[in-house]
Design a protein around this motif. Structure first.
Motif, mmCIF file in Angstrom:
data_model
loop_
_atom_site.group_PDB
_atom_site.id
_atom_site.type_symbol
_atom_site.label_atom_id
_atom_site.label_comp_id
_atom_site.label_asym_id
_atom_site.label_seq_id
_atom_site.Cartn_x
_atom_site.Cartn_y
_atom_site.Cartn_z
ATOM 1 N N VAL A 26 0.851 -1.198 0.000
ATOM 2 C CA VAL A 26 0.000 0.000 0.000
ATOM 3 C C VAL A 26 0.881 1.240 0.000
ATOM 4 C CG1 VAL A 26 -1.776 1.294 1.253
ATOM 5 C CG2 VAL A 26 -1.877 -1.210 1.176
ATOM 6 N N LEU A 27 1.949 1.210 0.794
ATOM 7 C CA LEU A 27 2.851 2.363 0.873
ATOM 8 C C LEU A 27 3.541 2.630 -0.459
ATOM 9 C CD1 LEU A 27 4.521 1.761 4.354
ATOM 10 C CD2 LEU A 27 2.598 3.278 3.800
ATOM 11 N N ASP A 35 -5.860 8.064 0.757
ATOM 12 C CA ASP A 35 -6.314 6.763 0.264
ATOM 13 C C ASP A 35 -5.511 5.640 0.916
ATOM 14 O OD1 ASP A 35 -8.342 7.702 -1.414
ATOM 15 O OD2 ASP A 35 -6.976 7.910 -3.120
ATOM 16 N N LYS A 36 -4.207 5.826 1.023
ATOM 17 C CA LYS A 36 -3.369 4.827 1.680
ATOM 18 C C LYS A 36 -3.833 4.615 3.117
ATOM 19 C CE LYS A 36 0.775 5.750 -1.050
ATOM 20 N NZ LYS A 36 2.185 6.116 -1.034
ATOM 21 N N LYS A 37 -4.087 5.718 3.815
ATOM 22 C CA LYS A 37 -4.513 5.618 5.211
ATOM 23 C C LYS A 37 -5.861 4.908 5.314
ATOM 24 C CE LYS A 37 -5.119 8.231 9.439
ATOM 25 N NZ LYS A 37 -5.017 9.534 10.096
ATOM 26 N N LEU A 81 3.507 5.866 7.272
ATOM 27 C CA LEU A 81 2.698 6.842 6.548
ATOM 28 C C LEU A 81 2.575 8.129 7.356
ATOM 29 C CD1 LEU A 81 1.007 7.322 3.992
ATOM 30 C CD2 LEU A 81 -0.958 6.388 5.234
#
Length: 85
Positions: A26-27, A35-37, A81
């Motif tokens: 994801v990172l 969006d990643k979070k 993140l």
């Protein structure tokens, strides 16, 4: 860096494991930080549910990582993140 379609992003927000192999992926994806979070937080909810199910005697269907290892990886990805924001 993996580029995702809008459909992939929507799917990842519902079921992250269906789009990504692991939280680290994801990172690395070409996504906005929010969006990643969102994806990682959903994955964290799923991992928590999996831990509860495992504690109740249900076996996980995904044997790549134990639920505890998965949760630790998700939390590490969230920290990374946040540190990068």
């Amino acid at each position: 860096m993996k580029t995702l379609s809008a459909a992939d992003i929507a799917q990842a927000k519902l079921d992250p494991a269906s789009v990504f192999h692991g939280p680290e992926d994801v990172l690395q994806a070409s996504l906005a930080p929010e969006d990643k979070k969102s994806i990682l937080l959903r994955w964290e909810e799923d991992a928590d549910a999996l831990i509860r199910a495992t504690d109740e005697g249900m076996e996980p269907s995904d044997n790549r990582r134990s639920p505890g290892e998965l949760l630790a990886a998700i939390q590490a990805a969230l920290e990374t993140l946040e540190d990068g924001a």
